[in-house]
Scaffold this active site. Structure first.
Site, short mmCIF file in Angstrom:
data_model
loop_
_atom_site.label_atom_id
_atom_site.label_comp_id
_atom_site.label_asym_id
_atom_site.label_seq_id
_atom_site.Cartn_x
_atom_site.Cartn_y
_atom_site.Cartn_z
N ASN A 5 -13.80 -7.35 -33.71
CA ASN A 5 -13.28 -7.77 -32.61
C ASN A 5 -12.12 -8.90 -32.66
O ASN A 5 -11.45 -9.23 -31.79
CB ASN A 5 -14.12 -8.44 -31.84
CG ASN A 5 -15.12 -7.30 -31.14
OD1 ASN A 5 -14.89 -6.24 -31.09
ND2 ASN A 5 -16.72 -7.86 -30.87
N HIS B 297 -20.16 -3.92 -19.02
CA HIS B 297 -20.92 -4.61 -20.16
C HIS B 297 -22.34 -5.07 -19.80
O HIS B 297 -22.73 -5.59 -18.67
CB HIS B 297 -20.16 -5.84 -20.69
CG HIS B 297 -20.35 -6.43 -21.94
ND1 HIS B 297 -21.27 -7.64 -21.99
CD2 HIS B 297 -20.23 -6.08 -23.37
CE1 HIS B 297 -21.43 -7.80 -23.31
NE2 HIS B 297 -20.74 -6.66 -24.12
N GLU C 15 -14.53 -3.84 -15.94
CA GLU C 15 -13.78 -4.47 -17.00
C GLU C 15 -12.48 -4.08 -17.11
O GLU C 15 -12.20 -3.15 -16.05
CB GLU C 15 -14.52 -3.86 -18.48
CG GLU C 15 -15.84 -4.38 -18.99
CD GLU C 15 -16.41 -3.89 -19.95
OE1 GLU C 15 -15.78 -3.31 -20.90
OE2 GLU C 15 -17.63 -3.70 -19.68
N SER D 152 -15.31 -1.72 -23.23
CA SER D 152 -15.69 -2.01 -24.46
C SER D 152 -16.10 -0.62 -25.32
O SER D 152 -15.62 -0.77 -26.59
CB SER D 152 -17.24 -2.62 -24.52
OG SER D 152 -17.14 -3.49 -23.54
N ASP E 283 -13.28 -8.37 -15.85
CA ASP E 283 -13.79 -8.90 -17.28
C ASP E 283 -12.71 -8.44 -18.20
O ASP E 283 -12.49 -7.22 -18.62
CB ASP E 283 -15.10 -8.44 -17.73
CG ASP E 283 -15.54 -8.94 -18.85
OD1 ASP E 283 -14.68 -9.21 -19.84
OD2 ASP E 283 -17.00 -8.99 -19.02
N HIS F 178 -11.93 -7.57 -23.64
CA HIS F 178 -11.17 -6.93 -24.92
C HIS F 178 -9.51 -6.97 -24.69
O HIS F 178 -8.94 -6.22 -25.67
CB HIS F 178 -11.56 -5.44 -24.99
CG HIS F 178 -13.03 -5.35 -25.42
ND1 HIS F 178 -13.58 -5.61 -26.79
CD2 HIS F 178 -14.11 -5.39 -24.67
CE1 HIS F 178 -14.76 -5.58 -26.61
NE2 HIS F 178 -15.22 -5.34 -25.48
N LYS G 94 -13.24 -13.06 -29.06
CA LYS G 94 -12.79 -11.87 -29.86
C LYS G 94 -11.11 -12.06 -30.22
O LYS G 94 -11.19 -12.70 -31.34
CB LYS G 94 -12.71 -10.72 -28.71
CG LYS G 94 -14.27 -10.23 -28.59
CD LYS G 94 -14.60 -9.27 -27.30
CE LYS G 94 -16.04 -9.07 -27.49
NZ LYS G 94 -16.56 -8.79 -26.28
C1 LIG Z 1 -17.87 -9.08 -25.87
C2 LIG Z 1 -18.13 -9.07 -24.44
C3 LIG Z 1 -18.69 -10.09 -23.56
C4 LIG Z 1 -19.68 -11.03 -24.05
O1 LIG Z 1 -18.72 -12.20 -24.64
P1 LIG Z 1 -19.32 -13.15 -25.89
O2 LIG Z 1 -18.36 -14.31 -25.87
O3 LIG Z 1 -19.44 -12.40 -27.21
O4 LIG Z 1 -20.57 -13.52 -25.34
C5 LIG Z 1 -18.58 -9.76 -22.38
N1 LIG Z 1 -18.13 -9.09 -21.61
C6 LIG Z 1 -17.30 -7.95 -22.42
C7 LIG Z 1 -16.77 -6.88 -21.91
C8 LIG Z 1 -17.44 -8.07 -23.90
O5 LIG Z 1 -17.02 -6.90 -24.51
#
Ligand SMILES: *Cc1c(COP(=O)(O)O)cnc(C)c1O
Length: 382
Positions: free
Chosen positions: A43, A131, A175, A179, A205, A208, A239
């Site tokens: 990531n 997610h 999102e 993901s 969210d 990514h 990431k």
């Molecule tokens: C990776 C991810 C998370 C979690 O984030 P971390 O900092 O790794 O706990 C939350 N939402 C999405 C969409 C993700 O891909």
């Protein structure tokens, strides 16, 4: 104990047993069983975690500062070092919001925000593919939960129409870059929905997308010009930002509710100040990383092209699925590619829906054409 054994055996028979891989990540490579492979499962989308020059510059500066390796407490007690508030100011200002709030991880953020903001009179409405951390947040919230088919905004609207009089508030969750499919939510459409119905909050969210998309690397809301209409914008630092932690950018009011009610914020020791300073350091560099973002888009487009008809066309980002369907076939293909020097992993149920096992190729900006070309050739032939 016997039932645990049965559980694991059942997973193994379905090709879905997981274990921790013994690997050694090095630069854009992964070394496993003595074999060096291009890391297509990272990531670290901008390649920042492996940028030795940046790390050196930061550490040279940080050695002179009072930045402990532990905060020793929750931020509500004695863990709230000035680096936190400085980072939050920078985030709020960049995102054009009244406030920002930093958390220990994206998982903490998503598992904590919804329970803090939702109650029995709240409806949480999400895209079907959000997610796991959001799903867990929904479960903990005790609110009513409905989901619409992936990116089916007509269905989202039907649910809104039918529910708007029953609930005091509705939180619409998506999102931005998904993901597992690498496709992108239509934030304009979602903003319109939010505006057409009363008492709807839009929660996006951008885990990514932060760092990777938008003129200054703020994500898809920036790229699509919808930032002012997103009520809760969550981003993560683990990431593309090559650090650890997460944040929400939102109004002062929502910020204050979270500080008072969000359990993962209140009851967990804050991130080490040194870590938060590193996040700040990289965040202020983001606007200057346009070349890396463009390079990443070019490489990703060439892989997506090679995967037309196999899942590549689903993606519009640096995350590119190769849909194999069957879990065991998928594992075999992953092993084949690993033997050829490409470290990609089979993503299987329950992470993705039954019958959609896939390779998830994630491209990073420190790869170059020479790394990618042989991969494309292998994929086209498959
Ligand atoms: C990776 C991810 C998370 C979690 O984030 P971390 O900092 O790794 O706990 C939350 N939402 C999405 C969409 C993700 O891909």
């Amino acid at each position: 104990m016997e039932t645990y054994k049965v559980l694991l055996e059942t997973l193994e028979r379905a090709g879905n047993l997981r274990s921790l891989p013994l690997i050694e990540p090095y630069d854009k490579w992964i070394i496993r069983d003595g074999r060096k492979m291009l890391n297509l499962s990272s990531n670290d989308y901008l390649g920042l975690s492996r940028d030795m020059q940046l790390r050196k510059e930061f550490l040279t500066w940080a050695m002179e500062e009072y930045l402990p390796l532990s905060s020793t407490s929750s931020r509500l007690l004695t863990g709230n070092y000035p680096v936190y508030t400085e980072l939050e100011k920078a985030l709020a200002s960049a995102y054009g919001k009244e406030s920002a709030l930093v958390f220990n991880s994206g998982y903490h953020a998503n598992v904590g925000i919804l329970p803090a903001l939702a109650d029995k009179e709240t409806l949480i409405l999400t895209d079907k593919l959000v997610h796991a951390s959001l799903i867990d947040g929904i479960r903990l919230s005790g609110a009513t939960y409905k989901r619409f088919r992936h990116q089916d905004y007509e269905q989202a609207e039907q649910i809104l129409q039918a529910s708007v009089r029953t609930y005091k508030r509705i939180i619409l969750v998506t999102e931005s870059i998904f993901s597992m499919d690498g496709d992108i939510a239509d934030l304009h459409r979602l903003v319109r929905l939010k505006q057409e119905y009363p008492n709807v909050l839009l929660y996006v969210d951008e885990a990514h997308a932060i760092g990777v998309r938008g003129k200054t690397g703020l994500g898809i809301a920036e790229e699509s010009g919808t930032l002012p209409n997103v009520d809760l914008l969550v981003g993560t630092f683990g990431k593309a930002l090559a650090s650890m932690g997460a944040f929400v950018a939102c109004s002062r009011l929502l910020h204050d509710v979270l500080v008072n009610r969000m359990r993962p914020l209140i009851f967990s020791t804050a991130l080490p100040p040194l870590q938060v300073a590193w996040t700040s350091y990289l965040f202020q560099l983001l606007p200057h990383m346009e070349e890396r973002r463009k390079h990443l888009q070019r490489l990703s487009a060439s892989v997506a092209q090679a995967l037309q008809g196999k899942g590549g066309e689903i993606s519009s980002s640096h995350i590119i699925p190769y849909i194999v369907k069957d879990s065991e076939d998928c594992l075999r293909l992953a092993e084949f590619l690993q033997r050829k020097g490409f470290y990609c992993l089979a993503i299987r149920p329950p992470t993705v829906p039954q019958g959609t096992a896939r390779l998830r190729l994630s491209i990073t900006a420190d790869m170059d054409e020479e790394n990618i070309r042989p991969l494309n050739e292998l994929l086209v032939d498959k």
